[in-house]
Design an enzyme around this catalytic site. Structure first.
Site, PDB file in Angstrom:
ATOM      1  N   SER A  31      80.524  41.863 -18.096  1.00 28.64           N
ATOM      2  CA  SER A  31      81.702  41.304 -18.166  1.00 28.64           C
ATOM      3  C   SER A  31      82.328  41.298 -16.792  1.00 28.64           C
ATOM      4  O   SER A  31      82.873  39.835 -16.555  1.00 28.64           O
ATOM      5  CB  SER A  31      82.645  42.473 -18.864  1.00 28.64           C
ATOM      6  OG  SER A  31      84.015  42.230 -18.868  1.00 28.64           O
ATOM      7  N   SER A  55      66.081  41.703 -17.343  1.00 26.24           N
ATOM      8  CA  SER A  55      67.274  41.763 -17.664  1.00 26.24           C
ATOM      9  C   SER A  55      67.375  40.558 -18.646  1.00 26.24           C
ATOM     10  O   SER A  55      66.720  39.588 -18.278  1.00 26.24           O
ATOM     11  CB  SER A  55      67.993  41.430 -16.486  1.00 26.24           C
ATOM     12  OG  SER A  55      69.392  41.377 -16.800  1.00 26.24           O
ATOM     13  N   SER A  57      70.182  39.333 -19.046  1.00 30.00           N
ATOM     14  CA  SER A  57      71.215  38.197 -18.681  1.00 30.00           C
ATOM     15  C   SER A  57      70.623  37.334 -17.498  1.00 30.00           C
ATOM     16  O   SER A  57      71.607  36.399 -17.315  1.00 30.00           O
ATOM     17  CB  SER A  57      72.465  39.215 -17.728  1.00 30.00           C
ATOM     18  OG  SER A  57      72.622  40.324 -18.516  1.00 30.00           O
ATOM     19  N   ASP A  87      78.984  52.448 -14.196  1.00 28.72           N
ATOM     20  CA  ASP A  87      79.043  53.807 -13.169  1.00 28.72           C
ATOM     21  C   ASP A  87      77.807  54.688 -13.113  1.00 28.72           C
ATOM     22  O   ASP A  87      77.492  55.157 -12.216  1.00 28.72           O
ATOM     23  CB  ASP A  87      80.456  54.417 -13.619  1.00 28.72           C
ATOM     24  CG  ASP A  87      81.694  53.617 -13.073  1.00 28.72           C
ATOM     25  OD1 ASP A  87      81.567  52.830 -12.452  1.00 28.72           O
ATOM     26  OD2 ASP A  87      82.628  53.987 -14.023  1.00 28.72           O
ATOM     27  N   HIS A 112      85.230  49.676  -8.867  1.00 27.61           N
ATOM     28  CA  HIS A 112      85.931  50.938  -9.457  1.00 27.61           C
ATOM     29  C   HIS A 112      85.407  51.811  -8.454  1.00 27.61           C
ATOM     30  O   HIS A 112      84.040  52.004  -7.870  1.00 27.61           O
ATOM     31  CB  HIS A 112      85.270  51.097 -10.862  1.00 27.61           C
ATOM     32  CG  HIS A 112      85.580  52.469 -11.221  1.00 27.61           C
ATOM     33  ND1 HIS A 112      87.067  52.763 -11.074  1.00 27.61           N
ATOM     34  CD2 HIS A 112      85.099  53.329 -12.164  1.00 27.61           C
ATOM     35  CE1 HIS A 112      87.284  53.900 -11.638  1.00 27.61           C
ATOM     36  NE2 HIS A 112      85.894  54.457 -12.461  1.00 27.61           N
ATOM     37  N   GLY A 138      86.507  41.427 -17.569  1.00 25.80           N
ATOM     38  CA  GLY A 138      85.917  40.265 -16.766  1.00 25.80           C
ATOM     39  C   GLY A 138      86.273  38.851 -17.410  1.00 25.80           C
ATOM     40  O   GLY A 138      86.397  37.653 -16.643  1.00 25.80           O
ATOM     41  N   ASP A 195      92.926  55.103 -12.532  1.00 19.92           N
ATOM     42  CA  ASP A 195      92.041  53.947 -13.736  1.00 19.92           C
ATOM     43  C   ASP A 195      91.367  54.984 -14.842  1.00 19.92           C
ATOM     44  O   ASP A 195      91.604  54.645 -15.951  1.00 19.92           O
ATOM     45  CB  ASP A 195      90.857  53.372 -13.076  1.00 19.92           C
ATOM     46  CG  ASP A 195      90.071  52.415 -13.764  1.00 19.92           C
ATOM     47  OD1 ASP A 195      90.891  51.305 -14.191  1.00 19.92           O
ATOM     48  OD2 ASP A 195      89.002  52.693 -14.338  1.00 19.92           O
ATOM     49  N   GLU A 231      99.730  47.729 -41.074  1.00 24.23           N
ATOM     50  CA  GLU A 231     100.611  48.171 -40.348  1.00 24.23           C
ATOM     51  C   GLU A 231     100.540  48.868 -39.177  1.00 24.23           C
ATOM     52  O   GLU A 231     101.137  48.963 -37.934  1.00 24.23           O
ATOM     53  CB  GLU A 231     101.523  49.216 -41.208  1.00 24.23           C
ATOM     54  CG  GLU A 231     101.760  48.527 -42.570  1.00 24.23           C
ATOM     55  CD  GLU A 231     102.838  47.442 -42.297  1.00 24.23           C
ATOM     56  OE1 GLU A 231     103.624  47.326 -41.363  1.00 24.23           O
ATOM     57  OE2 GLU A 231     103.153  46.472 -43.141  1.00 24.23           O
TER      58      GLU A 231
END
Length: 342
Positions: A31, A55, A57, A87, A112, A138, A195, A231
């Protein structure tokens, strides 16, 4: 805390040319990774993406015009290395791929402060350590940049080996679009603790438990789950969007007098002193490192994330999730521009 920690910076305060001639590696392409890499590229920065071997990605990053290399190659090549993987994976990757490829004067960047603040990563003293932490997912960092706007970021220099680490953080923040909104100076401790608290007690943990409790209260009282979903869950976006645009006052202006009266009189019966004490206890566990220790232990290779995956599975099986899945099939926009496909 000193007042200077709260200085605000905007485009006119940032010299994006500090990145001229700098090579920037973005480690990870999730992200935040995809947003940072693409925004940097569009701002004219020389950027490469670092990914682990195999990977999924890689194809996506290359299809979007980015050069992809291994994490180690990226660290060796770059002047600024932005770490944007989970992390719990950062310390091992840093030790294996980045640390052996560092040279004096390089800059390690984070979005972070977790691994620096809790001592999972220690960067050699002849390198900079900075943070540029966008205050949005992101996808929003990218979409706001493309719209000519920006996402506010927290920025700081934790370790200044070159004498211009903070200026580099400001330049990076400007390059990803953050300075179009605002860059707020902070420090690693403040960013990490606030955070984590925000995520756990308001944005994620607090919000989802509040919605779940409301849904379950109505269902237990005999109301149709679909009605309860509309609701207590579906309409949450309307309220949050109004607050995002105009604050609490703007939201209250836009709702009915009945809803506003209920806001003032009934909310305190839900968020009682017991709830606030739960928040304080969660904050204490963040501050003393208890949460970090628990999290890292559960996410370790040895534990196989058993507890984490069990919690994820149990939540996915909730009635509200099944009800929501059925309701969302009715939405005309159901398959259009979804942030998450699952």
């Amino acid at each position: 805390m000193a007042d200077h920690k709260f200085r605000m910076f905007y485009e006119q305060d940032c010299d994006i040319h500090k990145l001229d001639g700098k090579k920037v590696a973005v480690i990870g392409y999730g992200s935040q990774g995809h947003a940072h890499a693409l925004n940097l590229k569009d701002s004219g920065v020389d950027v490469r993406v670092g990914l682990y071997e195999g990977s999924k990605s890689r194809a996506k990053a290359e299809a979007q015009g980015l050069t992809v290399v291994s994490n180690a190659e990226a660290a060796k090549w770059a002047d600024i290395i932005m770490i944007l993987i989970n992390d719990e994976k950062q310390a091992k990757m840093y030790k294996e791929d980045i640390e052996p490829n560092l040279a004096p004067g390089k800059t390690i960047a984070f979005a972070h402060g977790f691994n620096i603040h809790y001592g999972c990563i220690t960067v050699r003293p002849d390198c900079n350590v900075i943070m540029i932490a966008p205050k949005a997912p992101g996808h929003t960092v990218r979409s706001e940049y493309l719209a000519g706007k920006g996402t506010p970021c927290l920025v700081c220099a934790h370790q200044d080996a070159t004498g211009d680490a903070f200026d580099l953080a400001l330049a990076y923040g400007a390059a990803i679009g953050g300075a179009r909104a605002a860059l707020l100076e902070t420090d690693f401790r403040t960013e990490t603790e606030t955070d984590l608290f925000g995520e756990q007690d308001v944005l994620c943990g607090g919000l989802t438990d509040l919605m779940k409790a409301g849904f379950e209260t109505l269902v237990e009282a005999g109301y149709d789950p679909r009605n309860a979903y509309f609701e207590c869950i579906h309409e949450m976006k309307l309220i949050v969007d109004l607050i995002y645009e105009s604050g609490f006052a703007g939201m209250r202006y836009s709702i009915s007098n009945t809803a506003e009266y209920g806001d003032y009189t009934c909310g305190p019966r839900v968020i009682t002193e017991a709830a606030r004490e739960g928040m304080r206890e969660n904050l204490r566990r963040i501050q003393d490192g208890s949460f970090a220790k628990e999290f890292l232990l559960d996410m370790s290779d040895e534990s196989h994330q058993v507890h984490f995956k069990a919690m994820r599975r149990m939540e996915a099986e909730q009635l509200l999730e099944k009800t929501g899945a059925e309701i969302r099939k009715m939405y005309s926009w159901n398959d259009e521009d979804k942030l998450v496909n699952n």
